[in-house]
Design a protein around this motif. Structure first.
Motif, PDB file in Angstrom:
ATOM      1  N   ALA A 149      -0.127  18.923 -19.070  1.00 26.21           N
ATOM      2  CA  ALA A 149      -0.971  19.024 -19.951  1.00 26.21           C
ATOM      3  C   ALA A 149      -1.028  19.913 -20.953  1.00 26.21           C
ATOM      4  O   ALA A 149      -1.759  18.701 -22.082  1.00 26.21           O
ATOM      5  CB  ALA A 149      -1.811  19.886 -19.063  1.00 26.21           C
TER       6      ALA A 149
ATOM      7  N   ARG B 182      -6.077  18.392 -22.609  1.00 23.03           N
ATOM      8  CA  ARG B 182      -5.641  18.169 -21.835  1.00 23.03           C
ATOM      9  C   ARG B 182      -5.291  19.582 -21.529  1.00 23.03           C
ATOM     10  O   ARG B 182      -5.754  19.127 -19.805  1.00 23.03           O
ATOM     11  CB  ARG B 182      -4.761  17.542 -21.691  1.00 23.03           C
TER      12      ARG B 182
ATOM     13  N   LEU C  86      -7.897  21.069 -19.534  1.00 21.03           N
ATOM     14  CA  LEU C  86      -7.978  20.998 -18.317  1.00 21.03           C
ATOM     15  C   LEU C  86      -7.251  21.507 -17.363  1.00 21.03           C
ATOM     16  O   LEU C  86      -7.434  21.379 -15.699  1.00 21.03           O
ATOM     17  CB  LEU C  86      -8.428  19.343 -17.874  1.00 21.03           C
TER      18      LEU C  86
END
Length: 372
Positions: A206, A220, A223
């Motif tokens: 990520a 990212r 997430l």
């Protein structure tokens, strides 16, 4: 230099060292682990083997207590080690992986990766062994190597090919060897290793740039963090709850009810800890006998004496006192079996334990008092 050009291995290394010239997070984590181990060793009066009971007292990730209201053990247990060899191997691995990971991710993100992987590793251990004790930095260290692997796999277009191949090969060999050793050596917590490793891969991927021109974005990273939190919570809420006896009810005075409930839970929890530590090799037979003979057996005897002193109208007290004495007798037979190796003592211990369980079940069901 054009933004799209992949750097040479020398340029890549120089850029990492220029970005993080001092690896303060890695050095700080190693220092913290070593200082805590020195305190443990001084407390235990031992260097090569720290007793499991002492590790639990110092904040080891003992699943029964962790899931029973002490979640801080998820992190404290990652800074405890069972002996000099244990802490040495973990700190060598942390230095080897940490000095690169800290320069790749920068110091603060690296520190968060390490702690997150350690916590999830501890959660995975509790989920896998709901009555087990886990200690050590290995889950977090696996996370560090997993983060590097995730970074290399995602950022292959931004890393020199030669460097990427060498890193990928070295990381996979280390991970495979360590997991294989965990399967072959008793007492290794592979659930924690896998939990830390997978968490590290997710977070490393990520945070990694997909290309030199497109660094890893906050979206990212967010997430990845959400995925880790969701996975950890899913494991946590599906942990098989440890057995905790229901509080005594009926004719006992309130103070005696509380004493019975708290003492019974404390002694049973300690008993499970000893048995699990003996099975996993985290506690020697001598240390197990010491805990049983100096903590558990006197605890049951004191509880039985307190119940004997209950008022005459507390008709359940004799039943609970009989239960406490049966638990003590079961432990006495267990110590004989541990000392002599005679399986008949262990069979007697199991029979006495079963009889004690019958006593407590009848008492907690609130059977009617005997008729005059």
């Amino acid at each position: 230099m054009p933004a799209s050009r992949i750097p040479t291995p020398e340029e890549f290394a120089d850029a990492l060292f220029a970005r993080v010239p001092v690896i303060w997070a890695t050095v700080g984590l190693i220092a913290a682990n070593l200082l805590i181990f020195v305190g443990l060793a001084l407390n235990a009066g031992a260097l090569w083997h720290i007793p499991g009971a002492l590790l639990a007292d110092w904040g080891g990730n003992y699943a029964v207590q962790t899931h029973g209201g002490q979640p801080w053990r998820l992190i404290s247990g990652t800074f405890l080690h069972g002996g000099l060899l244990h802490v040495s191997l973990n700190m060598i691995a942390l230095y080897q992986g940490g000095q690169l990971a800290e320069r790749v991710f920068c110091s603060r993100p690296f520190l968060w990766i390490y702690l997150a992987c350690g916590i999830v590793a501890s959660v995975a251990s509790v989920w896998w062994r709901p009555s087990g004790l886990s200690i050590g930095a290995s889950g977090a260290v696996f996370g560090v190597f997993g983060a590097l692997l995730g970074y290399v796999l995602v950022s292959r277009h931004a890393i020199p090919a030669q460097t990427a191949r060498r890193l990928r090969r070295g990381l996979l060999i280390f991970i495979a060897y360590s997991l294989a050793a965990g399967l072959l050596i008793p007492g290794i917590d592979n659930a924690a290793h896998l939990g830390g490793l997978l968490t590290g891969i997710v977070l490393g991927a990520a945070l990694a740039p997909v290309s030199r021109a497109a660094p890893g974005g906050r979206g990212r990273a967010g997430l990845g963090a959400v995925a880790v939190v969701v996975a950890a919570l899913a494991l946590w809420v599906t942990v098989t709850p440890p057995h905790r006896p229901a509080p005594a009810v009926g004719s006992l005075p309130v103070a005696l009810q509380q004493q019975l409930s708290e003492t019974e839970y404390r002694l049973v929890t300690r008993h499970h800890l000893v048995l699990d530590a003996l099975r996993s090799g985290q506690m020697s037979t001598e240390e197990g006998l010491r805990v049983i003979e100096t903590e558990l057996m006197p605890g049951w005897a004191e509880l039985a004496d307190a119940l004997d002193a209950a008022p005459a109208n507390a008709w359940q007290a004799p039943v609970f006192a009989r239960y406490a004495r049966l638990r003590r007798e079961a432990l006495q037979a267990l110590t004989m079996g541990m000392e002599t190796g005679d399986p008949r003592w262990l069979e007697l211990s199991n029979a006495l334990q079963a009889s004690a369980d019958t006593q407590i079940s009848q008492a907690l069901r609130g059977a009617a008092p005997p008729q005059d």
